[in-house]
Design a protein around this motif. Structure first.
Motif, PDB file in Angstrom:
ATOM      1  N   LYS A  68       0.977  -1.439   0.055  1.00 10.77           N
ATOM      2  CA  LYS A  68       0.066  -0.324  -0.220  1.00 10.77           C
ATOM      3  C   LYS A  68       0.736   1.163  -0.258  1.00 10.77           C
ATOM      4  O   LYS A  68       0.260   2.066  -0.956  1.00 10.77           O
ATOM      5  N   ALA A  69       2.242   1.379   0.879  1.00 11.60           N
ATOM      6  CA  ALA A  69       2.888   2.578   0.649  1.00 11.60           C
ATOM      7  C   ALA A  69       4.027   2.465  -1.143  1.00 11.60           C
ATOM      8  O   ALA A  69       4.597   3.212  -0.778  1.00 11.60           O
ATOM      9  N   ALA A  70       3.748   1.952  -1.282  1.00 12.32           N
ATOM     10  CA  ALA A  70       4.090   1.756  -2.820  1.00 12.32           C
ATOM     11  C   ALA A  70       5.329   1.394  -2.774  1.00 12.32           C
ATOM     12  O   ALA A  70       6.482   1.732  -3.852  1.00 12.32           O
ATOM     13  N   GLU A  71       6.212   0.975  -1.995  1.00 12.71           N
ATOM     14  CA  GLU A  71       7.561  -0.074  -1.514  1.00 12.71           C
ATOM     15  C   GLU A  71       8.017  -0.814  -2.537  1.00 12.71           C
ATOM     16  O   GLU A  71       9.842  -1.143  -3.184  1.00 12.71           O
ATOM     17  N   PHE A  72       6.981  -1.654  -2.890  1.00  8.40           N
ATOM     18  CA  PHE A  72       7.976  -2.461  -4.343  1.00  8.40           C
ATOM     19  C   PHE A  72       6.940  -2.403  -5.190  1.00  8.40           C
ATOM     20  O   PHE A  72       7.349  -3.100  -6.361  1.00  8.40           O
ATOM     21  N   ASP A  73       6.816  -1.080  -5.665  1.00  8.08           N
ATOM     22  CA  ASP A  73       6.800  -0.212  -7.038  1.00  8.08           C
ATOM     23  C   ASP A  73       7.997  -0.763  -8.063  1.00  8.08           C
ATOM     24  O   ASP A  73       7.636  -1.175  -9.042  1.00  8.08           O
ATOM     25  N   HIS A  74       8.531  -0.664  -8.120  1.00  7.91           N
ATOM     26  CA  HIS A  74      10.094  -0.535  -8.235  1.00  7.91           C
ATOM     27  C   HIS A  74      10.308  -1.699  -8.912  1.00  7.91           C
ATOM     28  O   HIS A  74      10.934  -1.959 -10.390  1.00  7.91           O
ATOM     29  N   LEU A  75       9.821  -2.711  -8.048  1.00  2.00           N
ATOM     30  CA  LEU A  75      10.206  -4.340  -9.082  1.00  2.00           C
ATOM     31  C   LEU A  75       9.030  -4.523 -10.588  1.00  2.00           C
ATOM     32  O   LEU A  75       9.621  -5.594 -10.978  1.00  2.00           O
TER      33      LEU A  75
END
Length: 77
Positions: A68-75
């Motif tokens: 939800k905090a977009a911590e993995f969006d780079h994947l």
């Protein structure tokens, strides 16, 4: 029954596997099921008889918070 990481997903009695409505099908989905005691198991829909990964409710909550905090969006790039 004790649930361990890597146990065959189809050996989890009474499991009702669900996937996100955002999944596009084609056998490339992550599926989840709740376990007695509050743990959560995940499996790959391409291998429904393959291994299940078992996480505590707290581990799943931390992961979902990260998503939800977009911590993995780079994947996904």
């Amino acid at each position: 029954m004790e649930f361990e990481n890597g146990m065959p997903a189809d050996m989890i009695p009474g499991a009702v596997w669900i996937k996100s409505s955002a999944s596009t099908g084609g056998g490339n989905c992550v599926e989840v099921t709740g376990l007695p005691g509050g743990a959560v198991a995940l499996r790959n829909s391409r291998d429904p008889h393959g291994p299940a990964l078992v996480y505590t409710r707290e581990e799943i909550a931390a992961f979902i918070a990260g998503v939800k905090a977009a911590e993995f969006d780079h994947l996904g790039e």
